[in-house]
Enzyme design. Structure first.
Site, mmCIF file in Angstrom:
data_model
loop_
_atom_site.group_PDB
_atom_site.id
_atom_site.type_symbol
_atom_site.label_atom_id
_atom_site.label_comp_id
_atom_site.label_asym_id
_atom_site.label_seq_id
_atom_site.Cartn_x
_atom_site.Cartn_y
_atom_site.Cartn_z
ATOM 1 N N TYR A 28 -13.273 -18.093 -4.728
ATOM 2 C CA TYR A 28 -12.505 -18.736 -3.655
ATOM 3 C C TYR A 28 -13.335 -19.847 -3.024
ATOM 4 O O TYR A 28 -14.428 -19.619 -2.526
ATOM 5 C CB TYR A 28 -12.140 -17.714 -2.580
ATOM 6 C CG TYR A 28 -11.186 -16.628 -2.993
ATOM 7 C CD1 TYR A 28 -10.457 -16.697 -4.180
ATOM 8 C CD2 TYR A 28 -11.011 -15.503 -2.196
ATOM 9 C CE1 TYR A 28 -9.586 -15.683 -4.542
ATOM 10 C CE2 TYR A 28 -10.130 -14.488 -2.558
ATOM 11 C CZ TYR A 28 -9.426 -14.580 -3.727
ATOM 12 O OH TYR A 28 -8.567 -13.577 -4.088
ATOM 13 N N SER A 63 -0.375 -10.564 -2.805
ATOM 14 C CA SER A 63 0.918 -11.244 -2.681
ATOM 15 C C SER A 63 2.050 -10.263 -2.360
ATOM 16 O O SER A 63 3.103 -10.283 -3.004
ATOM 17 C CB SER A 63 1.250 -12.036 -3.956
ATOM 18 O OG SER A 63 2.280 -12.976 -3.724
ATOM 19 N N PRO A 64 1.880 -9.400 -1.354
ATOM 20 C CA PRO A 64 2.919 -8.420 -1.032
ATOM 21 C C PRO A 64 4.191 -9.044 -0.462
ATOM 22 O O PRO A 64 5.229 -8.378 -0.408
ATOM 23 C CB PRO A 64 2.237 -7.514 -0.004
ATOM 24 C CG PRO A 64 1.244 -8.404 0.664
ATOM 25 C CD PRO A 64 0.727 -9.288 -0.436
ATOM 26 N N GLY A 91 5.469 -15.747 0.253
ATOM 27 C CA GLY A 91 6.261 -16.110 1.422
ATOM 28 C C GLY A 91 7.750 -15.923 1.256
ATOM 29 O O GLY A 91 8.513 -16.061 2.222
ATOM 30 N N LYS A 96 12.189 -16.902 5.299
ATOM 31 C CA LYS A 96 12.381 -18.340 5.479
ATOM 32 C C LYS A 96 13.092 -18.991 4.289
ATOM 33 O O LYS A 96 13.467 -20.164 4.362
ATOM 34 C CB LYS A 96 11.047 -19.028 5.739
ATOM 35 C CG LYS A 96 10.051 -18.975 4.581
ATOM 36 C CD LYS A 96 8.737 -19.634 4.995
ATOM 37 C CE LYS A 96 7.689 -19.578 3.897
ATOM 38 N NZ LYS A 96 6.409 -20.184 4.315
#
Length: 339
Positions: free
Chosen positions: A54, A225-226, A230, A235
């Protein structure tokens, strides 16, 4: 009172939501990263998850930046012993992975040589004397699993690592590793970090085989990535314009289908009944699944983090869980039904 959850059969106990740090030094600058970690710990959080690579995809970033930010924060706060620190090894280091196997430095993989060196580098960057959970980021099919596990075992015996885990392993690779550990008397993975959410086909990809391995052999599951990039925050809605987001186009290409929009609408409905947010409901459903210890969330602001932390107080009913499970369910093959 916060209830900390045991990671598989290990001696680690985690806050119900882990804090992922991939965005540190990328979409969150150092001060924002400090503020996010402060807010997380203030809420009772103790599980920080990072990786050595990262974020090498950011121009000018050679990797290790997230670990360095975490290290400076832990040193400034003097709170290392209050935390469960997890990092990963496998991916190519250097800006845009430029120091991988095709380079002179060959800073990549799960060989004995690189695991031992990468661990030392991570310890130095984070300014700690041990890593609580050291994870194979993904499979290295050029290195025998026995070599990888022997290197991890040496790190545990040196006291540099407390437990080992893996991420992004298929079920058969996971079984291969567990078998090799048992046969050779080597340290064994205590956890698996898969992509796992309510979205199709992600849910089926994990539950089809990996979930059953985790349950049967006592592995803790810490999903990444639960919220499906997004998608499960609410949204994204059927037939509505895409939000202004760097992930919007990726979500449209990978995750837009009728079932996923049905799932989102159900999350919105359940959230309204509980005066909660769809993202909290999605995380609450994951926390109720077999073997799941702590989904790993990310945040670019304190406000975003605090909304997700509201999951810990959310109490979904059995009817809520069943409704969400039905709408996001997947078709089983005859061999998977086992009845």
């Amino acid at each position: 009172m916060t209830v900390y959850r045991r990671l598989g059969r290990s001696g680690l106990r985690l806050f119900p939501l882990g804090l992922g740090t991939m965005q540190f030094g990328w979409t969150a600058d150092e001060q924002t990263s400090f503020d996010i970690m402060d807010a997380y710990v203030e809420a009772g959080g103790n599980f920080l998850d990072t990786a050595d690579i990262y974020t090498t995809w950011t121009p000018g970033n050679p990797g290790g930046v997230s670990e360095e930010i975490m290290g400076r924060w832990m040193k400034a706060r003097g709170n290392r012993d209050d935390l469960v620190v997890a990092t990963k090894v496998r991916g190519p280091m250097g800006e845009r992975g430029s120091e991988g196997r095709s380079s002179l430095r060959q800073r990549e993989g799960l060989s004995r040589r690189w695991i031992l060196k990468a661990c030392e580098d991570s310890l130095r960057r984070m300014q700690v004397d041990h890593i609580d959970l050291y994870q194979a980021h993904w499979v290295d099919n050029q290195t025998p699993i026995e070599e990888t596990l022997a290197a991890f075992t040496e790190l545990v015996r040196r006291g540099y690592v407390r437990y080992i885990g893996c991420s992004n392993y298929s079920a058969w690779r996971l079984m291969q590793a567990l078998w090799a550990s048992d046969r050779r008397g080597l340290e064994s993975f205590v956890s698996v970090q898969p992509e796992y959410s309510l979205l199709s086909p992600t849910r089926a990809n994990f539950e089809r085989e990996q979930q059953r391995v985790a349950v049967e052999y006592g592995l803790g599951v810490v999903p990444w990535s639960p919220l499906g990039g997004g998608m499960l925050t609410g949204k994204y809605r059927r037939g509505q314009p895409l939000p202004d987001s760097v992930r919007a186009q990726e979500n449209a290409a990978r995750r837009f289908n009728d079932q996923n929009f049905d799932t989102i609408e159900t999350l919105v409905s359940v959230a309204e009944r509980h005066q909660a947010r769809p993202a909290q409901v999605a995380l609450g459903w994951l926390l109720a699944q077999p073997a799941v210890t702590a989904p790993i969330i990310g945040a670019n602001s304190v406000e975003q983090l605090r909304e997700l932390l509201g999951t810990v107080q959310l109490q979904l009913t059995e009817d809520d869980l069943s409704e969400i499970s039905r709408v996001s369910d997947w078709e089983r093959a005859r061999t998977e039904q086992e009845i």
